[in-house]
Design a protein around this motif. Structure first.
Motif, short mmCIF file in Angstrom:
data_model
loop_
_atom_site.label_atom_id
_atom_site.label_comp_id
_atom_site.label_asym_id
_atom_site.label_seq_id
_atom_site.Cartn_x
_atom_site.Cartn_y
_atom_site.Cartn_z
N ASN A 125 43.53 37.32 30.74
CA ASN A 125 44.03 38.68 30.98
C ASN A 125 44.33 38.90 32.46
OD1 ASN A 125 41.05 38.58 31.25
ND2 ASN A 125 41.26 40.73 31.84
N ALA A 126 45.36 39.67 32.73
CA ALA A 126 45.77 39.98 34.10
C ALA A 126 45.99 38.73 34.94
CB ALA A 126 44.74 40.90 34.76
N TRP A 127 46.66 37.74 34.35
CA TRP A 127 46.77 36.45 35.05
C TRP A 127 47.57 36.55 36.33
CZ3 TRP A 127 50.45 32.07 33.14
CH2 TRP A 127 51.69 32.58 32.75
N LEU A 128 48.60 37.39 36.38
CA LEU A 128 49.35 37.55 37.63
C LEU A 128 48.47 38.17 38.71
CD1 LEU A 128 51.89 37.45 39.33
CD2 LEU A 128 52.71 39.50 38.14
N TYR A 129 47.69 39.16 38.35
CA TYR A 129 46.76 39.78 39.29
C TYR A 129 45.73 38.76 39.78
CZ TYR A 129 43.08 42.93 41.00
OH TYR A 129 42.13 43.57 41.77
N ARG A 130 45.19 37.96 38.85
CA ARG A 130 44.22 36.93 39.24
C ARG A 130 44.84 35.95 40.25
NH1 ARG A 130 39.76 36.75 35.82
NH2 ARG A 130 40.00 37.82 33.82
N VAL A 131 46.07 35.52 39.97
CA VAL A 131 46.75 34.58 40.86
C VAL A 131 46.94 35.20 42.24
CG1 VAL A 131 48.98 33.46 41.29
CG2 VAL A 131 47.89 33.25 39.05
N SER A 132 47.32 36.47 42.27
CA SER A 132 47.56 37.12 43.57
C SER A 132 46.28 37.23 44.38
CB SER A 132 48.18 38.51 43.35
OG SER A 132 47.24 39.46 42.87
N LYS A 133 45.16 37.52 43.73
CA LYS A 133 43.90 37.65 44.47
C LYS A 133 43.35 36.28 44.88
CE LYS A 133 43.58 42.11 44.63
NZ LYS A 133 43.67 42.84 45.91
N ALA A 134 43.60 35.25 44.09
CA ALA A 134 43.23 33.89 44.52
C ALA A 134 44.04 33.50 45.76
CB ALA A 134 43.45 32.90 43.40
N ALA A 135 45.33 33.89 45.76
CA ALA A 135 46.17 33.62 46.94
C ALA A 135 45.67 34.41 48.14
CB ALA A 135 47.62 33.97 46.63
N LEU A 136 45.26 35.65 47.92
CA LEU A 136 44.70 36.46 49.00
C LEU A 136 43.49 35.78 49.63
CD1 LEU A 136 44.06 40.28 49.03
CD2 LEU A 136 42.15 38.72 49.40
N ASN A 137 42.63 35.21 48.79
CA ASN A 137 41.46 34.51 49.31
C ASN A 137 41.87 33.36 50.23
OD1 ASN A 137 39.95 36.20 47.67
ND2 ASN A 137 39.46 34.63 46.16
N MET A 138 42.91 32.64 49.85
CA MET A 138 43.39 31.54 50.68
C MET A 138 43.98 32.04 51.99
SD MET A 138 43.71 28.36 51.27
CE MET A 138 43.49 27.42 49.76
N VAL A 139 44.66 33.18 51.94
CA VAL A 139 45.18 33.77 53.17
C VAL A 139 44.05 34.00 54.17
CG1 VAL A 139 46.25 35.82 54.16
CG2 VAL A 139 47.19 34.83 52.08
N VAL A 140 42.96 34.60 53.69
CA VAL A 140 41.82 34.90 54.56
C VAL A 140 41.16 33.60 55.06
CG1 VAL A 140 39.49 35.87 54.57
CG2 VAL A 140 41.37 37.15 53.52
N ALA A 141 40.94 32.66 54.14
CA ALA A 141 40.27 31.42 54.52
C ALA A 141 41.09 30.62 55.53
CB ALA A 141 40.01 30.57 53.27
N LEU A 155 51.93 39.12 50.30
CA LEU A 155 52.87 39.13 51.42
C LEU A 155 52.53 40.23 52.42
CD1 LEU A 155 55.42 38.09 52.82
CD2 LEU A 155 56.77 39.64 51.37
N GLY A 156 52.18 41.40 51.93
CA GLY A 156 51.80 42.48 52.84
C GLY A 156 50.64 42.08 53.73
N LEU A 157 49.64 41.44 53.14
CA LEU A 157 48.49 40.97 53.92
C LEU A 157 48.90 39.95 54.96
CD1 LEU A 157 45.44 40.69 54.46
CD2 LEU A 157 45.36 39.04 52.56
N MET A 158 49.76 39.01 54.57
CA MET A 158 50.18 37.96 55.51
C MET A 158 51.01 38.53 56.66
SD MET A 158 51.05 34.87 52.80
CE MET A 158 51.00 33.52 54.00
#
Length: 222
Positions: free
Chosen positions: A141-157, A104-107
């Protein structure tokens, strides 16, 4: 003189980015949440701004604080980790904390900062992770973190289409010796940031929307 903005720069990779860019003679604007972070940034010679990316009201004033700037490089470094695996459901508080900071901060930052990056024909990079890559995920491991960074990638794309005069990328710093990465990580903080700076300097329009690793490799897949 090159102007660099580092969002989330009070420690770790963010602070080292400030240090190295200042050492190279660049003008650096950097954000932190609290007085201790702001003091650390000023000690490096940066122009320090108080912004908490997890607080929408705080982020909303960023464009006003940056009024009139042209940004050659803008980097969203702020991020938090949650290490729980998929056998542990995240609490709402944990989910909100990670997703607010990492996504959200990035968006909220992008619409405020990207016009200034476009003015300079510059680069906007958001700190992602190799842990964001779905096709090569090795575990839960760190599945919430993984999900957040995958979402970050989509924000950029996604965002790149609205800012055609800027170059938008996701950046993987590697597994780094920071509070988040731990002392046993294979990559030193200085080496990660040196690599990131070289990778950022090499970015062209062909890289728009892609994930780029700290050693300059372009990710073959998400």
């Amino acid at each position: 003189m090159t102007t660099v903005l580092v969002i989330g720069a009070s420690r770790g990779i963010g602070l080292e980015l400030v240090r190295q860019y200042r050492e190279a003679g660049d003008r650096v604007i950097a954000t932190a949440r609290d007085d201790a972070g702001l003091s650390a940034l000023r000690d490096q010679g940066a122009h320090a701004l108080q912004v908490d990316v997890a607080n929408p009201a705080s982020v909303s004033g960023l464009s006003w604080l940056l009024d009139g700037e042209k940004l050659d490089v803008a980097l969203y470094v702020a991020g938090v980790m949650d290490r729980a695996g998929a056998t542990t459901p995240p609490t709402q508080q944990a989910f909100d904390h990670v997703m607010h900071t990492n996504v959200l901060g990035l968006m909220q930052v992008i619409p405020q900062v990207l016009p200034m990056v476009e003015e300079a024909g510059g680069v906007f990079g958001a700190l992602s992770s190799s842990m964001s890559q779905i096709a090569s995920v090795p575990g839960s491991n760190a599945w919430l973190y993984r999900v957040s960074k995958a979402a970050l990638n989509m924000v950029v794309a996604s965002a790149r289409f609205d800012y055609p005069r800027a170059r938008l990328v996701a950046l993987d710093p590697g597994w780094v010796q920071t509070d988040m990465g731990g002392a046993t990580a294979p990559l030193s903080l200085a080496d990660s940031v040196t690599g990131l700076r070289a990778a950022i300097a090499s970015i062209t329009s062909d890289d728009n929307g892609h994930l780029i690793h700290h050693d300059g490799r372009r990710a073959a897949h998400w």
